[in-house]
Design an enzyme around this catalytic site. Sequence first.
Site, short mmCIF file in Angstrom:
data_model
loop_
_atom_site.label_atom_id
_atom_site.label_comp_id
_atom_site.label_asym_id
_atom_site.label_seq_id
_atom_site.Cartn_x
_atom_site.Cartn_y
_atom_site.Cartn_z
N ALA A 43 -5.95 -14.76 -5.22
CA ALA A 43 -5.09 -14.88 -3.95
C ALA A 43 -4.12 -14.30 -3.32
O ALA A 43 -3.18 -13.99 -3.08
CB ALA A 43 -4.46 -16.03 -4.82
N HIS A 74 0.69 -1.45 0.29
CA HIS A 74 0.04 0.13 -0.13
C HIS A 74 0.85 1.25 -0.01
O HIS A 74 0.35 1.73 0.61
CB HIS A 74 -1.32 0.05 1.08
CG HIS A 74 -1.95 -0.64 1.05
ND1 HIS A 74 -2.97 -0.44 0.36
CD2 HIS A 74 -1.77 -2.19 1.32
CE1 HIS A 74 -4.32 -1.99 -0.44
NE2 HIS A 74 -2.98 -2.80 0.44
N SER A 96 -3.59 -11.60 -10.46
CA SER A 96 -4.06 -12.95 -11.53
C SER A 96 -4.75 -11.93 -12.53
O SER A 96 -4.50 -11.75 -14.40
CB SER A 96 -4.75 -13.82 -11.39
OG SER A 96 -5.66 -12.82 -10.58
N GLU A 148 -7.05 -0.48 -15.66
CA GLU A 148 -7.69 -1.64 -14.43
C GLU A 148 -8.10 -0.55 -13.23
O GLU A 148 -9.48 -0.70 -13.11
CB GLU A 148 -6.67 -2.14 -13.51
CG GLU A 148 -6.83 -2.70 -12.27
CD GLU A 148 -6.61 -3.65 -12.00
OE1 GLU A 148 -6.11 -4.96 -12.56
OE2 GLU A 148 -6.72 -4.15 -10.81
N ASP A 171 1.63 -4.15 -9.17
CA ASP A 171 1.42 -5.33 -10.02
C ASP A 171 1.56 -5.70 -11.66
O ASP A 171 2.40 -6.27 -11.62
CB ASP A 171 -0.18 -5.98 -9.85
CG ASP A 171 -1.01 -5.71 -8.75
OD1 ASP A 171 0.81 -5.55 -7.36
OD2 ASP A 171 -1.52 -5.86 -8.59
#
Length: 385
Positions: free
Chosen positions: A124, A35, A128, A161, A173
């Site tokens: 998870a 974060h 992904s 995203e 990511d």
Amino acid sequence: MGAEQQVRAGFVELYGAEPEGVWAAPGRVNLIGEHTDYNDGFVMPFALPHTATAAVSRRTDGRLRLHSADVEDGVAELRLDDLAPESDRAWTAYPAGVVWALREAGHPVTGADIHLTSTVPSGAGLSSSAALEVVVALALGDLFELGLQRWQLARLCQRAENVYVGAPTGIMDQTASACCEAGHALFLDTRDLSQKQIPFDLAAEGMRLLVVDTQVKHAHSDGEYGKRRAGCEKGAALLGVDALRDIPYADLDAALERLGDEEEVRRLVRHVVTEDQRVERVVSLLKSGETRAIGPVLVEGHASLRDDFRISCPELDLVVDTALAGGALGARMTGGGFGGSAIVLTEAADVDTITKAVEEAFAAAGFTAPRVFEAVPSAGARRLG
Ligand code: GLA
């Protein structure tokens, strides 16, 4: 059949012709720096061996056909002109969002047939969705000869995203998936995307890093992630800086004092400022060969996420507590939180004992059995053939 042959064969079966190419992009775990990315701070992820793989061919008729071997949905057929932010709640939003972001940035993408499959566990906390985005961006970048650098692909995927999918995530990511190198962790400054590959070969030093997927599914588009982000932005505004990254660790106490009775914001600020400092400590320990000494820093990071940032959950805490009681060198939750995965740094000799202890603790607590696997720092996105 290898992953490349399999996805190739799947493409031929669906679309009746060989794909122009096959690409892969990995999921990631984050070693430290959680974060911090939407606060312009530091992160240190590495790529997993698990990847999203895509077989892709160009089209020239403004159509996008998408298929995933992992979803029983058939082929989705979309018109590029119809792609619009937040219009899609299915998995197809990730690849379609990338096509939208490329076109919106002025890149001449005229359509594509895409067949995907992924070994990155979904929900998870192992990115992904970033793997799906990056594999599509890399494939289209190559096929349409867009001349994009890896960091530019990551930025476009983040935009897909944030805007198209509608999840307010940072840049970690996508950059991890696009830029990581085998045998290394990626020390990334999320302000300017400058990067250093830090050698991270635990096996050579008799250690292992385990990923424990708690099987508690997280979702970023729900409100909690966004609330933390908004709280951090409020903290930066109250302190008169562009981002919390601009508060030096040495000034933390003074900053907290200035925040007065803004208790919630104080906790968020304390996490982010101390977490950036933890990343720098881990980098310097790894550089000086003191790998085992990063363990306690990981544990501090977990406590900060649990107590100050408040994004852990009983399953993640149980992994960390059980692993440490079983002799692990360090452990912490990794990724966005509220479920997902934890990482455990351990001596190679203790892997079996710790794995068993975590499994037993989950059974005793009545939790779903966790999935435990060893993570070896692997290659970033690449063309397979
Ligand atoms: C998710 C987001 C990242 C980052 C992490 C927390 O994985 O996608 O951008 O904010 O959470 O470190």
